[in-house]
Design a protein around this motif. Structure first.
Motif, PDB file in Angstrom:
ATOM      1  N   ASN A  49       0.832  -1.196   0.000  1.00  0.00           N
ATOM      2  CA  ASN A  49       0.000   0.000   0.000  1.00  0.00           C
ATOM      3  C   ASN A  49       0.867   1.246   0.000  1.00  0.00           C
ATOM      4  OD1 ASN A  49      -2.511  -1.403   0.098  1.00  0.00           O
ATOM      5  ND2 ASN A  49      -2.171  -1.790   2.283  1.00  0.00           N
ATOM      6  N   ALA A 101      -5.881   1.018 -11.349  1.00  0.00           N
ATOM      7  CA  ALA A 101      -5.627   1.605 -10.039  1.00  0.00           C
ATOM      8  C   ALA A 101      -6.863   2.236  -9.422  1.00  0.00           C
ATOM      9  CB  ALA A 101      -4.521   2.657 -10.149  1.00  0.00           C
ATOM     10  N   ALA A 102      -7.911   2.434 -10.199  1.00  0.00           N
ATOM     11  CA  ALA A 102      -9.115   3.087  -9.683  1.00  0.00           C
ATOM     12  C   ALA A 102      -9.720   2.250  -8.560  1.00  0.00           C
ATOM     13  CB  ALA A 102     -10.122   3.288 -10.808  1.00  0.00           C
ATOM     14  N   PRO A 103     -10.139   2.888  -7.464  1.00  0.00           N
ATOM     15  CA  PRO A 103     -10.759   2.137  -6.350  1.00  0.00           C
ATOM     16  C   PRO A 103     -11.975   1.353  -6.821  1.00  0.00           C
ATOM     17  CG  PRO A 103     -10.271   4.402  -5.707  1.00  0.00           C
ATOM     18  CD  PRO A 103     -10.049   4.327  -7.192  1.00  0.00           C
ATOM     19  N   ARG A 104     -12.166   0.167  -6.233  1.00  0.00           N
ATOM     20  CA  ARG A 104     -13.286  -0.685  -6.587  1.00  0.00           C
ATOM     21  C   ARG A 104     -14.047  -1.072  -5.332  1.00  0.00           C
ATOM     22  NH1 ARG A 104     -10.001  -4.844 -10.633  1.00  0.00           N
ATOM     23  NH2 ARG A 104      -8.699  -3.243 -11.604  1.00  0.00           N
ATOM     24  N   ASP A 105     -15.351  -0.941  -5.381  1.00  0.00           N
ATOM     25  CA  ASP A 105     -16.225  -1.321  -4.262  1.00  0.00           C
ATOM     26  C   ASP A 105     -15.798  -0.638  -2.969  1.00  0.00           C
ATOM     27  OD1 ASP A 105     -17.628  -3.050  -5.974  1.00  0.00           O
ATOM     28  OD2 ASP A 105     -16.164  -4.652  -5.633  1.00  0.00           O
ATOM     29  N   GLY A 106     -15.349   0.603  -3.095  1.00  0.00           N
ATOM     30  CA  GLY A 106     -14.980   1.366  -1.914  1.00  0.00           C
ATOM     31  C   GLY A 106     -13.617   1.042  -1.348  1.00  0.00           C
ATOM     32  N   ALA A 107     -12.909   0.062  -1.930  1.00  0.00           N
ATOM     33  CA  ALA A 107     -11.590  -0.325  -1.438  1.00  0.00           C
ATOM     34  C   ALA A 107     -10.508   0.546  -2.073  1.00  0.00           C
ATOM     35  CB  ALA A 107     -11.328  -1.792  -1.741  1.00  0.00           C
ATOM     36  N   GLY A 108      -9.388   0.637  -1.394  1.00  0.00           N
ATOM     37  CA  GLY A 108      -8.261   1.392  -1.923  1.00  0.00           C
ATOM     38  C   GLY A 108      -7.529   0.606  -2.990  1.00  0.00           C
ATOM     39  N   THR A 109      -6.368   1.093  -3.378  1.00  0.00           N
ATOM     40  CA  THR A 109      -5.597   0.448  -4.432  1.00  0.00           C
ATOM     41  C   THR A 109      -4.143   0.324  -4.016  1.00  0.00           C
ATOM     42  OG1 THR A 109      -4.877   0.602  -6.744  1.00  0.00           O
ATOM     43  CG2 THR A 109      -5.174   2.668  -5.557  1.00  0.00           C
ATOM     44  N   TRP A 110      -3.523  -0.768  -4.482  1.00  0.00           N
ATOM     45  CA  TRP A 110      -2.095  -0.950  -4.250  1.00  0.00           C
ATOM     46  C   TRP A 110      -1.278  -0.407  -5.417  1.00  0.00           C
ATOM     47  CZ3 TRP A 110       0.120  -3.917  -8.034  1.00  0.00           C
ATOM     48  CH2 TRP A 110      -0.747  -4.727  -8.774  1.00  0.00           C
ATOM     49  N   SER A 112       0.024   2.352  -6.749  1.00  0.00           N
ATOM     50  CA  SER A 112       0.319   3.732  -6.368  1.00  0.00           C
ATOM     51  C   SER A 112       1.002   4.470  -7.512  1.00  0.00           C
ATOM     52  CB  SER A 112       1.230   3.736  -5.139  1.00  0.00           C
ATOM     53  OG  SER A 112       2.473   3.109  -5.464  1.00  0.00           O
TER      54      SER A 112
END
Length: 231
Positions: A49, A101-110, A112
């Motif tokens: 992350n 990289a776009a967030p999916r289902d409210g989760a962040g992205t690794w 960077s």
């Protein structure tokens, strides 16, 4: 204790990866071109992350897709037969990475900014590739609606991430990639971690030792110089 990499420190042997942390091998180092290529050649990949140090992984077992085992569902086969899309290669690498990289289902992205910069450098050097699905809108202008990117070393493709903005768009890209890899005698597609989605496409887990043997066999073979023929 997870080893910390400084400067040009080599990676530890992959058999030392943590079982407790699902294959965590080392931390630190950098995302330079030489280190990334050395990592992939050994079956190691970065995954961390944005607020973490660089973490290097070599899980056991390893999720892989053998090109000849790719599963094409009846619905996907019908979709592939339709003429309303085009598949391109390496025409929008940065855009594909940003979409992945776009967030999916409210989760962040690794994925960077540092990862995008590092893999763009791999792409510029001819090691990383994007396979893209484009579909025209009502005006006839084509839009990128799905795709994937990964790293190729010898006759091994290391899949990194995929995205879709229309149903089956990423699977269309993957189907074209798999066909190309079969035609050019690629031995394996690395999928890294087990997911139900990958399993539905024919991917399966193998021991890390078997994966290392596949790398020793196929990653040392001559690579493909012209990926544009895939489309």
């Amino acid at each position: 204790m997870i080893p910390w990499l400084h400067g040009n420190d080599p990676f530890p042997p992959v058999h030392r990866a943590s079982r407790e942390y699902n294959g965590l091998l080392a931390a630190g180092g950098d995302l330079s071109l030489p280190r990334l290529l050395a990592a992939y050649r050994r079956g190691i990949f970065p995954w961390f992350n944005a607020d973490e140090p660089i973490l290097w992984w070599s899980p056991d077992p390893r999720m892989v897709l053998f090109p000849q085992e790719f599963k094409v569902s009846r619905s996907l086969r019908k979709r592939l037969a339709r003429p309303d899309f085009s598949v391109r290669v390496n025409t929008a690498f940065s855009q594909v990475m940003h979409e992945c990289a776009a967030p999916r289902d409210g989760a962040g992205t690794w994925i960077s900014d540092a990862m995008i910069e590092a893999y763009t450098a791999l792409h510029t050097a001819g090691h990383a590739h994007s396979i893209e699905t484009w579909i025209p809108d009502e005006t006839g202008a084509e839009s990128l609606v799905g795709g994937l990117y990964g790293v190729a070393i010898g006759r091994v493709f290391f899949g990194e991430s995929m995205f879709m903005r229309q149903t089956d768009a990423s699977k269309i890209a993957l189907a074209h990639l798999v066909r190309w890899l079969r035609q050019h005698d690629f031995g394996v597609i690395d999928c890294q971690m087990n997911t139900a989605h990958l399993a539905s496409l024919g991917a399966r887990e193998i021991p890390r030792s078997e994966f290392a043997a596949l790398l020793d066999r196929f990653a040392v073979q001559p690579g493909i110089s012209d990926w544009t023929q895939l489309a």
